[in-house]
Write a protein that holds these residues in place. Structure first.
Motif, PDB file in Angstrom:
ATOM      1  N   THR A  31      97.281 -21.808 -26.997  1.00 14.91           N
ATOM      2  CA  THR A  31      96.426 -22.935 -27.322  1.00 14.91           C
ATOM      3  C   THR A  31      96.336 -23.834 -26.089  1.00 14.91           C
TER       4      THR A  31
ATOM      5  N   GLY B 211     104.730 -25.015 -33.141  1.00  9.78           N
ATOM      6  CA  GLY B 211     105.706 -25.129 -34.216  1.00  9.78           C
ATOM      7  C   GLY B 211     105.737 -26.510 -34.850  1.00  9.78           C
TER       8      GLY B 211
ATOM      9  N   PRO C  43     104.858 -28.625 -37.973  1.00  7.74           N
ATOM     10  CA  PRO C  43     104.521 -28.271 -39.352  1.00  7.74           C
ATOM     11  C   PRO C  43     103.239 -28.950 -39.836  1.00  7.74           C
ATOM     12  N   VAL C  44     102.379 -28.164 -40.505  1.00  7.07           N
ATOM     13  CA  VAL C  44     101.193 -28.746 -41.146  1.00  7.07           C
ATOM     14  C   VAL C  44     101.614 -29.141 -42.558  1.00  7.07           C
TER      15      VAL C  44
ATOM     16  N   ARG D  10      94.803 -28.286 -43.228  1.00  4.77           N
ATOM     17  CA  ARG D  10      94.796 -27.147 -42.306  1.00  4.77           C
ATOM     18  C   ARG D  10      94.862 -27.629 -40.855  1.00  4.77           C
ATOM     19  N   GLU D  11      95.070 -26.658 -39.943  1.00  2.00           N
ATOM     20  CA  GLU D  11      94.957 -27.014 -38.532  1.00  2.00           C
ATOM     21  C   GLU D  11      93.571 -26.618 -38.019  1.00  2.00           C
TER      22      GLU D  11
ATOM     23  N   SER E  54     100.424 -24.382 -34.892  1.00  2.00           N
ATOM     24  CA  SER E  54     101.258 -23.204 -35.150  1.00  2.00           C
ATOM     25  C   SER E  54     101.923 -22.738 -33.867  1.00  2.00           C
ATOM     26  N   THR E  55     101.198 -22.793 -32.740  1.00  2.16           N
ATOM     27  CA  THR E  55     101.801 -22.345 -31.481  1.00  2.16           C
ATOM     28  C   THR E  55     103.001 -23.214 -31.116  1.00  2.16           C
TER      29      THR E  55
ATOM     30  N   ARG F 203      90.497 -24.627 -36.268  1.00  2.06           N
ATOM     31  CA  ARG F 203      90.192 -23.188 -36.222  1.00  2.06           C
ATOM     32  C   ARG F 203      89.159 -22.949 -35.147  1.00  2.06           C
TER      33      ARG F 203
ATOM     34  N   VAL G  22      99.899 -33.501 -40.102  1.00  2.00           N
ATOM     35  CA  VAL G  22     100.991 -32.724 -39.505  1.00  2.00           C
ATOM     36  C   VAL G  22     102.219 -33.601 -39.309  1.00  2.00           C
TER      37      VAL G  22
ATOM     38  N   SER H 143      94.931 -23.302 -33.283  1.00  2.00           N
ATOM     39  CA  SER H 143      96.323 -22.813 -33.319  1.00  2.00           C
ATOM     40  C   SER H 143      97.287 -23.718 -32.573  1.00  2.00           C
TER      41      SER H 143
ATOM     42  N   SER I 164     100.920 -16.362 -29.341  1.00  2.00           N
ATOM     43  CA  SER I 164      99.753 -17.198 -29.603  1.00  2.00           C
ATOM     44  C   SER I 164      99.530 -18.106 -28.400  1.00  2.00           C
TER      45      SER I 164
END
Lengths: 932, 119
Positions: A622, A667, A669-670, A674-675, A664-665, A677, A727, A661, A620
């Motif tokens: 970002t 790591g 935590p959410v 959401r993160e 998530s990229t 988009r 997050v 992302s 991934s």
């Protein structure tokens, strides 16, 4: 016996025999004369007669000549000009040198320890002095630097101000231009803006460089001639954007153009502007700031192109220029200042209406504050005093390393005292031979000076290495890298002179007292006993013991400090950052510098993200506006929905604009929601993600999802950005930090994006993918240099480098101090064993067991160490409070560090005591008692 | 070692030197002796004809020692100060043999000449 000895010595004078050899000859021949005398008196001769006859046998000339032939045929002693009579001064120095060299060769252990001790002490001093020299002491590399002055002005500076050390040193361009044209005190007045990071692209290769914007007369005022081509002239400062030329610094020319003369008149793309290289500055010239070395010089009129988004060069209220002048010959600083003041005041009065028109001045009070401004000149031989704040800390460090050298010298003095004692017989003989005390002291000092010179030479090597290590630590800090880009692991004449001075002073310091003491050798006792004197020396032993205790104590303190720093470092390395940094490659890009608009920049970032995502091995990808773990931290004051700030509450939080992302990229935590988009775009509803800390601080007890926030404060600001996610906390700003409040925005909704740092998570070797990333970037963003290309783990290591440097430096000093203390302890123990040889021999002779002697000697040493350790720990307890701000996750009284350090020193000390103790048990009573 | 007495540059000096060396080496052949003892023995056995001064004896001893022909060693005996005793080394033994041979040949040659003259 003794009168024979003196007669014989008289005849040996001038032969320059080794003391031991001389003593042997004296003993043997004296015995012969005594035998002859006894025989004569037994045969009836009177004592007087017998003495005369015996001495007649010792024909003076024949004896000396014979001996000289024999003794020198192998020895190759230096033959003195003028023989045994008048000895020329030079020859006697040569003799001292040869003799000293032989003495040092005969005692390799002593020589090694002495040279190493000194080398370490001198080495750290040279390294730190070189740093101070490069930052603060040396004059600028220009003609007659003493004629230069730095301009400061004290008027109230409203509007846009930019300053690196003092706002008084910042001027607007119009003010500079008027001062330059109207003054009558300067031979020339220059201006510069030294901090411009630019993208340079040449023949398809793009890179970042460090540029300095300068006035057209910059080089002429400094009287700097080009190494190649030409430097700027006043004609290179005509109108905004009208002077597309550049002068390369010599170092940059060598590094990036391989010293190629063909680069002259070539065009470089600098921040998307074509600039022609007109010349190369001379070697050694690095501008007007010590320790800083710009890569290239660009006319100040090109400011708009070089600093996109900030072009205040014609504005009277935009203060950013540094101004320096070269005084007219014969003009004093005070006269110049007095002469400048009326002109300065006149310019201020003329500028006032413009300030009022620009609304940078809105009240009569502000007007007064502007007109009250005074111009002040300070000496500029050493350039702009940007690093003045470092004077104090650097002085402190210098004092620390100076102390280490002092300890080293004191230690050597101790060794020499012991050695002087051992050489007393030799010295007594030389005195008896008629050598003068002065001559003897000179001889001993020569020996010491030779040790010192060897120590100084090795010390230079150690110093170079130390400096190199420090600089590699510093250069990885992006924040200081720019200001200190000119620091080099290189010693100039001043540093070499410093090293020479320190070496000579050391030799005097550690050598003079022992030499004075040794040259006072008592002929009577010494010749009778032919061994170390048992009387005297008690005072020097006491002194040396005290010295050892002090050394042990100070090394305990330094060791504890370094142990604490080291433990902090380990804990920092293992700290939970709140994200996973393994497997990530990063790189940065600044399209804004090449005149990309924020919209274009966002589009480029999107395109890059998409293309990188298709590369093999990429999991991934970002991007973020502010790079992580770099010390860069943007903050904004915020207004949060339903949060009423209590009086004095600070609602300032860190902000970062990040891509889809991102969490998530990396790591992170959410926790809720959401993160970001791909569909969070400039035109979609404004959204934000907050971290746990923000949620706790500003939404305690409720769910922040769906709540709103806004940048700004006051009644006019209405929270309109929706919180869509919460997050986990990270230590992305600073690993030492316990977790800052951070608000994240989508970069697509940031109207000021000019560049970003990409984070690419891969499932292959992270360093292997860098090449693929460069290819993608070269295709999508031609001419855009990628910089800071490294793994996130490397970035983290960089962030740790100040801690590593601190740990490394204190540990080195501590180990050095411990080593010195050990040597000192060994010296004292060896000395006291030597002094007590006879006592020990008697004890052994009357039946003492060797193990008891061993125990006693070691016990004596251990007592010193224990006292030192106790004092050191007490000192450390008192001092470590000062360290707490530098520590992470360890308390300053960490028992492990204290116990560990104490045990370690005791173990080392035991070893240092063991050797002399063993020697003590090896004493042969017969030999030791021979002369009793 | 060549016969140094054949040296034409300073025949007298070399002649004396070799004979002096020969005397000392011979005296320490049987057992180690100290300097004073050596000088006394030379004086006694030559009936007082040959005497070595301190000034020449010790430099000579040191030279022999340097060349490794004799070896000096400090020896302590009860009730006495220590003295340096010189003993013949194996190298010294070889030199002594060769010098003796040379000396005898020399003396024989000289005798032949001298006796012929007298005859």
């Amino acid at each position: 016996m003794q009168e024979w000895s003196q007669e014989i010595l008289k005849r040996l004078a001038g032969l320059n025999l080794s003391p031991a050899r001389e003593a042997e000859i004296v003993e043997e021949v004296a015995q012969h004369l005594e035998d002859r005398y006894q025989e004569l008196t037994a045969g009836g001769a009177t004592e007087e007669e017998a003495r005369r006859v015996a001495l007649e046998d010792l024909e003076e000339d024949l004896f000396a000549r014979g001996l000289r032939l024999v003794e020198q045929e192998v020895r190759r002693e230096p033959v003195l000009a003028g023989g045994g009579g008048r000895v020329s001064y030079l020859a006697s120095i040569w003799q001292d040198l040869c003799y000293g060299l032989r003495q040092l060769r005969l005692n390799p252990g002593f020589t090694f320890v002495a040279v190493l001790t000194l080398a370490l002490g001198i080495g750290v001093n040279v390294a730190i002095f070189s740093l101070i020299n490069q930052m603060l002491l040396r004059p600028l590399a220009v003609t007659h630097p003493e004629e230069l002055v730095v301009l400061n002005s004290t008027e109230a500076k409203n509007g846009s101000t930019w300053a690196d050390y003092d706002i008084a040193a910042s001027f607007s361009y119009p003010m500079y231009r008027d001062l330059r044209d109207k003054n009558k005190v300067f031979a020339g007045l220059l201006a510069c803006f030294p901090y411009v990071d630019v993208n340079v692209s040449w023949q398809g290769h793009a890179d970042r460089a460090h540029a300095e914007l300068v006035s057209g007369n910059f080089f002429q005022v400094l009287k700097v001639r080009p190494a190649l081509g030409r430097v700027f002239l006043q004609e290179d400062e005509t109108a905004p954007g009208a002077n597309p030329v550049a002068v390369l610094s010599y170092g940059y020319w060598l590094r990036h153009f391989g010293g190629n003369r063909g680069v002259l008149n070539q065009t470089l793309e600098i921040n998307a502007t074509a600039l022609t290289v007109v010349g190369v500055a001379p070697p050694g010239f690095t501008g007007v700031q010590l320790a800083m070395a710009p890569d290239l010089f660009i006319p100040i009129t090109m400011k708009a192109q070089m600093t996109p988004g900030w072009n205040g060069w014609h504005n009277v209220s935009d203060y950013f220029l540094a101004v320096m002048g070269r005084l007219e010959p014969g003009m004093s600083l005070t006269r110049a200042q007095a002469g400048l003041q009326p002109i300065f005041h006149g310019i201020l009065e003329a500028e006032l209406p413009m300030m009022i028109a620009h609304k940078t001045i809105t009240s009569a009070e502000e007007q007064k504050a502007v007109l009250a401004g005074k111009i002040e000149l300070t000496p500029g031989a050493r350039g702009r005093p940007v690093l003045q704040d470092l004077v104090q800390p650097l002085t402190l460090v210098m004092a620390m390393v100076g102390l280490v050298l002092l300890i080293a010298c004191a230690n050597l003095a101790g060794l020499l005292l012991a050695r002087g004692e051992a050489r007393q017989h030799e010295i007594a003989l030389r005195l008896a031979m008629g050598a003068s005390r002065v001559r003897l002291i000179r001889q001993l000092l020569t020996e010491n000076l030779m040790v010192a010179i060897a120590g100084g030479a090795v010390g230079l090597l150690i110093g170079w290495w130390t400096l190199w290590s420090i600089l590699s630590g510093v250069s990885s800090l992006s924040l200081v890298a720019a200001v200190m880009s000119g620091l080099e692991a290189d010693f100039d004449a001043r540093v070499l002179a410093f090293a020479a001075a320190v070496t000579t002073l050391s030799a005097l310091f550690f050598g003079l007292l022992p030499a004075l003491k040794a040259s006072r050798a008592d002929l009577q006792t010494s010749l009778k006993e032919l061994g170390p004197s048992s009387s005297g020396g008690a005072e020097s032993v006491r002194l040396r013991k005290l010295l050892v205790v002090a050394q042990v104590a100070s090394s305990v303190m330094l060791l504890i400090a370094s142990a604490l720093f080291g433990e902090s470092l380990i804990r920092l390395q293992r700290t939970n950052l709140g994200m996973r940094i393994g497997g990530i490659v990063q790189f940065s890009i600044q399209p804004g510098m090449s005149h990309y608009s924020p919209g274009q920049t966002v589009a480029l970032l999107d395109r890059l993200r998409q293309d990188i995502a298709t590369q093999p091995g990429v999991v991934s990808v970002t991007a973020a506006e502010d790079p992580l773990l770099s010390g860069v931290n943007s903050t904004d004051t915020m207004k949060f929905e339903d949060h009423v700030p209590v009086k004095g509450e600070d609602t300032t939080v860190s902000v970062n604009s990040v891509g889809p992302s991102f969490f998530s990229t990396l790591g992170i935590p959410v926790v809720l929601g959401r993160e970001f988009r791909e569909n969070d775009t400039a035109s979609s509803p404004k959204v934000a993600v907050i971290n746990n800390k923000v949620a706790q601080m500003f939404f305690p007890g409720h769910n922040p999802l769906g709540m709103h926030l806004a940048i700004g404060w006051g009644p006019d600001v209405h929270p309109n950005i929706e919180i869509v996610g919460v997050v986990g906390n990270t230590k992305a700003l600073d690993p030492r930090d316990s977790g800052q409040p951070i608000v994240y925005f989508p970069y697509a909704q940031d109207s000021g994006m000019s560049g970003a740092t990409f984070y690419v998570r891969t499932d292959t070797n992270p360093s292997a993918i860098a090449g693929a990333l460069r290819k993608v970037a070269a295709r999508d963003a031609p001419g855009q240099p990628l910089y800071d290309v490294r793994t996130l783990v490397q970035q983290f290591d960089n962030a740790m480098s100040p801690n590593r440097l601190l740990t490394f430096f204190t540990l080195s000093l501590a180990l050095l101090a411990a080593l010195l203390a050990t040597v000192g302890l060994y010296g004292v123990m060896a000395y006291s064993v030597a002094r007590r040889t006879r006592e020990i021999a008697i004890r052994l002779a009357v039946g003492a067991r060797k193990v008891d002697v061993l125990k006693q000697v070691i016990g004596n040493g251990l007592r010193l160490v224990l006292i030192g350790v106790a004092v050191g720990i007490a000192g450390a307890l008192a001092l470590t409070r000062l360290l707490s701000s530098l520590l992470y996750g360890v308390t300053p009284t960490e028992p492990l560090a204290f116990i560990g350090v104490a045990l370690m020193l005791i173990a080392v000390a035991l070893a240092a005591c063991y050797i002399p103790a063993r020697r003590a048990t090896k004493v042969d009573p017969v030999v030791a008692l021979r002369y009793e | 070692m060549d016969g140094p007495y054949m040296d034409t540059k300073a025949p007298d000096v070399e002649w004396k030197k070799v004979s002096a060396e020969l005397l000392i080496l011979s005296l320490v052949e049987a057992r180690p002796r100290h300097g004073y003892e050596i000088s006394k023995l030379i004086e006694q056995r030559s009936g007082g004809t040959v005497r070595f001064h301190v000034a020449s004896l010790y430099p000579l001893l040191y030279r022999l020692e340097k060349r490794g022909w004799v070896q000096g060693r400090w020896v302590e005996k009860p009730g006495q100060r220590r003295r340096r005793y010189y003993r013949l080394t194996s190298e010294g033994r070889r030199v002594l043999a060769s010098q003796r041979h040379g000396w005898r040949a020399f003396v024989a040659a000289v005798n032949r000449i001298v006796e012929v003259e007298h005859a």
